[in-house]
Enzyme design. Structure first.
Site, PDB file in Angstrom:
ATOM      1  N   HIS A  54       8.750 -15.118  -1.083  1.00 30.76           N
ATOM      2  CA  HIS A  54       7.473 -14.554  -1.574  1.00 30.76           C
ATOM      3  C   HIS A  54       7.810 -13.386  -2.521  1.00 30.76           C
ATOM      4  CE1 HIS A  54       3.293 -13.654  -1.626  1.00 30.76           C
ATOM      5  NE2 HIS A  54       3.129 -13.073  -0.451  1.00 30.76           N
ATOM      6  N   SER A  88       1.385 -12.900   2.317  1.00 30.21           N
ATOM      7  CA  SER A  88       0.968 -11.509   2.565  1.00 30.21           C
ATOM      8  C   SER A  88      -0.531 -11.418   2.810  1.00 30.21           C
ATOM      9  CB  SER A  88       1.390 -10.591   1.413  1.00 30.21           C
ATOM     10  OG  SER A  88       1.063 -11.144   0.170  1.00 30.21           O
ATOM     11  N   ASP A 114       7.409 -13.930 -10.677  1.00 28.03           N
ATOM     12  CA  ASP A 114       8.628 -13.146 -10.479  1.00 28.03           C
ATOM     13  C   ASP A 114       9.736 -13.456 -11.488  1.00 28.03           C
ATOM     14  OD1 ASP A 114       7.543 -11.870  -8.250  1.00 28.03           O
ATOM     15  OD2 ASP A 114       8.045 -13.569  -6.968  1.00 28.03           O
ATOM     16  N   ARG A 171       0.627 -15.331 -15.117  1.00 23.72           N
ATOM     17  CA  ARG A 171       1.154 -13.966 -14.970  1.00 23.72           C
ATOM     18  C   ARG A 171       2.518 -13.876 -15.663  1.00 23.72           C
ATOM     19  NH1 ARG A 171       0.749 -13.589  -8.554  1.00 23.72           N
ATOM     20  NH2 ARG A 171       1.808 -15.595  -8.854  1.00 23.72           N
ATOM     21  N   HIS A 183       6.290 -23.022  -7.046  1.00 19.99           N
ATOM     22  CA  HIS A 183       5.157 -22.344  -6.413  1.00 19.99           C
ATOM     23  C   HIS A 183       4.498 -23.286  -5.416  1.00 19.99           C
ATOM     24  CE1 HIS A 183       1.506 -19.931  -5.940  1.00 19.99           C
ATOM     25  NE2 HIS A 183       2.289 -18.938  -6.327  1.00 19.99           N
TER      26      HIS A 183
END
Ligand code: CMX
Length: 425
Positions: free
Chosen positions: A263, A233, A364, A318, A309
């Site tokens: 993504h 992005s 995620d 995160r 990743h």
């Protein structure tokens, strides 16, 4: 002029001069090499981009302007935006000034609601959200001033104006996409709160009796803000922006990349995978059952969403932050417990697959279970949340790139025959 814009007007010229001198002195120094494998492998690890807002060392994860994410989890998204742009956290007066600036720009034009209303009822929420951003392009200050012959030194200011206008409106647009797409009723007008995440939660209209859901959303909008320059992005958006397309074009283009399942869409896929395991095993799956299901997924040629990743080689900080939140606020929630169990099981499975570079959870892997707990159960919506946050980083990167006067992006491609010839030489 807002305090943030004043601050940037002070810091940018010195940064630009520093970069100019640096490139002048060391411009011919080699900083990376490219193998054939990298050329055909998504340019993984090739250093050739500049991003000053954040970096992601494989063994540390997200660092924003020199501060590791673990030291930033208590901050609000507005503070993070200030940090991304200036390299410093704002003081109270500065934070309030930025909040007011966003508050004053929050009104969304009626035609945006009309466009969303006109879209097919079963449109993906990301298509609705990105269309809403793009349809506002006619408001672009940058496009207008460029047409009037704006000087190059002023590009960043016009991009800043576009950024504030867009960021201010994203909570209302995101919330309306949620309410419209999933039949939750009319648009909600928030009270006069200056807090960006708080007003978003109000407009979503989900119950939040003790404020814990707002805390989660503040964390969520903080954690997804930026992830250096090479992710799909950010890179797509920066490429569009480098052609001097305005931020409405650049941001919506980048967010279309976020809508891909490898993504940002992985967060919708990931909760789906976790719930599938619960359905298949009639409740909380054991470690052994999860292991079997992970193998079943891999053997059917699918990826295990939320794991792996392109850059990271550790558990994503995160994910750690979401896990800590879950343990504090919903330690006995059955879906969250399954997420924890997946975390205890899946890395061991992925480690056995030689080709997989990173067996650890990414951002995620856990967020969906937390949203689910607070009643945000429509997981095709989750990437919209990601987008609202990621807009901060994309906008900051665009402003900085314009201030530094970076040129149009144009790497060189060769046909396969060209590479064959090169290799033979
Ligand atoms: N499950 C199954 N296979 C995986 C995997 C996973 N979680 N992660 C990587 N692999 C596979 C890749 O598909 C690739 O297979 P092929 O060579 O057959 O194509 C191989 O392992 C090598 O990939 P890699 O070098 O480990 O990882 P990449 O840099 O190519 O891809 C990523 C990174 C994120 C796309 C990949 O790990 C993946 O697909 N993960 C699942 C989707 C996901 O969670 N995406 C979200 C990432 C975070 C974000 O951007 O939001």
């Amino acid at each position: 002029m807002s305090l943030l814009k004043q601050k940037l007007a002070q810091v940018f010229p010195a940064q630009k001069a520093e970069i100019g001198a640096f490139v002048k002195e060391y411009g011919d120094t080699q900083v990376s090499t490219v193998t054939l494998k990298q050329a055909y492998g998504g340019m993984r690890g090739v250093k050739g981009l500049v991003c000053d807002t954040s970096e992601v060392p494989p063994d540390k994860g997200l660092i924003i302007r020199g501060i590791e994410l673990k030291h930033l989890t208590e901050k609000c998204p507005e503070e993070i935006l200030w940090l991304l742009l200036t390299g410093e956290l704002p003081n109270e007066t500065e934070l309030l000034d930025l909040r007011k600036e966003l508050f004053d720009a929050r009104e969304v034009p009626q035609y945006v609601w009309d466009v969303i209303n006109a879209m097919p009822a079963d449109s993906h929420p990301m298509a609705m959200f990105n269309t809403a951003v793009l349809v506002m392009q006619k408001e672009s200050v940058f496009a207008k001033k460029y047409a009037e012959g704006m000087k190059k030194d002023e590009y960043w200011e016009a991009t800043y104006d576009d950024a504030i206008q867009i960021i201010a409106k994203l909570p209302a647009i995101g919330a309306y996409v949620y309410r419209k797409r999933f039949g939750h009723g009319e648009r909600i007008i928030p009270n006069d709160t200056l807090d960006w995440s708080n007003s978003y939660v109000q407009m979503l209209g989900l119950p939040d009796p003790n404020g814990d859901f707002t805390k989660l959303m503040t964390l969520y909008l903080n954690l997804h803000c930026d992830h250096e320059g090479g992710n799909v992005s950010a890179y797509s958006s920066a490429t569009i922006s480098s052609a001097l397309s305005d931020l409405y074009y650049a941001l919506s283009g980048g967010l279309n990349g976020l809508a891909g399942p490898l993504h940002g869409l992985a967060n919708q896929e990931c909760l789906g995978w976790v719930l599938e395991t619960r359905e298949k095993f009639g409740g909380a799956p054991t470690h052994e059952q999860l292991k079997d299901y992970a193998w079943e997924t891999l053997n059917s040629g699918k990826v295990i969403p939320g794991y792996g990743h392109a850059v990271l080689r550790i558990t994503d900080p995160r994910f750690d932050a979401f896990l800590a939140f879950g343990k504090k606020y919903m330690g006995d929630d059955p879906v969250f417990l399954t997420v924890q169990r997946v975390f205890e099981t899946v890395p061991d499975v992925l480690r056995q697959v030689q080709k997989i570079s990173d067996p650890w959870p990414n951002v995620d892997a856990g967020s969906g279970a937390l949203l689910y707990h607070y009643g945000l159960t429509e997981f095709s919506y989750y990437t919209v949340l990601f987008s609202i946050s990621r807009a901060l980083g994309i906008a900051a990167q665009a402003i900085v790139a314009r201030a530094m006067g970076y040129p149009i992006t144009r790497p060189k491609s060769l046909p396969t025959k060209g590479y064959m010839k090169l290799v033979q030489q």
